[in-house]
Write an enzyme that holds these catalytic residues in place. Sequence first.
Site, mmCIF file in Angstrom:
data_model
loop_
_atom_site.group_PDB
_atom_site.id
_atom_site.type_symbol
_atom_site.label_atom_id
_atom_site.label_comp_id
_atom_site.label_asym_id
_atom_site.label_seq_id
_atom_site.Cartn_x
_atom_site.Cartn_y
_atom_site.Cartn_z
ATOM 1 N N GLU A 23 0.864 -1.191 0.000
ATOM 2 C CA GLU A 23 0.000 0.000 0.000
ATOM 3 C C GLU A 23 0.893 1.231 0.000
ATOM 4 O O GLU A 23 1.861 1.305 0.761
ATOM 5 C CB GLU A 23 -0.891 -0.011 1.255
ATOM 6 C CG GLU A 23 -1.699 1.264 1.426
ATOM 7 C CD GLU A 23 -2.514 1.285 2.730
ATOM 8 O OE1 GLU A 23 -2.895 0.202 3.235
ATOM 9 O OE2 GLU A 23 -2.754 2.388 3.240
ATOM 10 N N GLU A 83 -2.627 11.769 2.913
ATOM 11 C CA GLU A 83 -3.449 11.248 4.017
ATOM 12 C C GLU A 83 -3.306 12.160 5.222
ATOM 13 O O GLU A 83 -2.218 12.671 5.506
ATOM 14 C CB GLU A 83 -2.998 9.827 4.384
ATOM 15 C CG GLU A 83 -3.918 9.124 5.364
ATOM 16 C CD GLU A 83 -3.529 7.655 5.594
ATOM 17 O OE1 GLU A 83 -2.355 7.303 5.374
ATOM 18 O OE2 GLU A 83 -4.403 6.871 5.990
#
Length: 364
Positions: free
Chosen positions: A182, A187
């Site tokens: 990932e 974020e």
Amino acid sequence: MEPPPPYKVDRDDTLAPRWWDVRAWSKKKLALVAAGLAIAIVVLIVIIVEVTKNNKYPDYSKLNYALTDTYSGTGFFDNFDYFTGYDPAQGFVHYVPAAQADSPQYNLTYASSTSAVLKVDTSVNADTVPNASTGRFSVRIESKKQYSDGLFIFDVIHTPTGCGTWPALWLSDPANWPQNGEIDVMEAVNVVAANTENQMTLHTSPGCSMSVKRKETGKSLSNSCVNTTDANAGCGVHAGPSTFGSAFNSQGGGVVAMELRSEGIRMWQFARAGLPADIKSGSPDPSSWGVATADFPGTDCNVGNHFRNQSIIANIDLCGSWAGTPKIYGESCPGICTDYVANNNTAFADAYWEFGTFSVYKAT
Ligand SMILES: *[C@@H]1O[C@H](CO)[C@@H](O)[C@H](O)[C@H]1NC(C)=O
Ligand SMILES: *[C@@H]1O[C@H](CO)[C@@H](O)[C@H](O)[C@H]1NC(C)=O
Ligand SMILES: *[C@@H]1O[C@H](CO)[C@@H](O)[C@H](O)[C@H]1NC(C)=O
Ligand SMILES: *[C@@H]1O[C@H](CO)[C@@H](O)[C@H](O)[C@H]1NC(C)=O
Ligand SMILES: *[C@@H]1O[C@H](CO)[C@@H](O)[C@H](O)[C@H]1NC(C)=O
């Protein structure tokens, strides 16, 4: 005549073995000295290996990139699937299918010729029909196409803000997580502070460490990318002040570039006003951009094995296993996360992504 005095010899002084005469050592002394030497040699070798390892750095020499995919315009969402399952991150959301997201009533995904908007619902509350008492409507899209290498240019006009929000722009192969890795490009959680920092992070299966030489302007938060370390915190890098949230948005956002190649993964975040000309002209050349914002070299992490079949994913989670923990949520937001999300629809008006074009390039 008296005889001369007998010639006296001091035996102890002249014929006794010197300390360095190994032949005279006891077995015990020999063994001790040999063991000491062996340890010294091992320590020396370890030091040499460590120093060599710490100086090892991948050869990120220039690759020539050609455009393969463009996500843009009114068709922006056509090449994405809408994820509708139970949120794997335990968020207080209901991810809706394309038909509901696109409906005029909810309008959670909307694409025009110039940008694509992905929103959290602001129409329902705990006491409406339907209601938000078990979670608020939101969206998670995953590109149908998957990638194992390439250069990804994400034009981001607006990042979602507000208490309880956990927005992310990332890549992963959710069906084979964490084996296929990932890559979190943008974020943040509970985006309240104007100068919020974007966090760039990798998550992997065992065998991926960033305790190696790196060249980056961002601040590394942890060196283990392995999902079992520190409750899956990953190896994150803070991109610097105002790289997410209202200050970033008020400048018209910016561009994040992510290069995924066997030598390593690097990301650069550029403010709108500071975009390299080669990005604007569509011929991006990372070798001309200078030090990366985040550098994840493949020195102690086999990038080709750890990162495969990556879909581009954008979502806005609410509360959940990061944003919603009482400690993290309480640092910047009032009450309990799920209460706030269920009862406060108007607080999510700024909780939206707005994207320009996503471009994907492949090395030729
Ligand atoms: C849907 O959202 C977009 C972007 O925020 C907006 O421009 C458009 O007018 C909205 N459409 C409806 C039917 O509300
Ligand atoms: C919320 O909606 C569900 C049906 O979707 C219903 O069962 C529940 O009673 C509602 N809760 C409130 C507080 O209105
Ligand atoms: C880490 O991944 C393994 C599968 O490889 C999984 O069983 C485990 O639950 C994961 N742990 C965390 C904290 O995500
Ligand atoms: C990647 O996806 C392709 C196509 O679905 C599949 O054949 C392949 O096994 C996948 N590779 C890995 C490592 O998951
Ligand atoms: C709703 O959000 C606003 C900020 O947008 C905040 O001031 C208010 O306290 C919130 N109300 C509740 C019930 O949490």
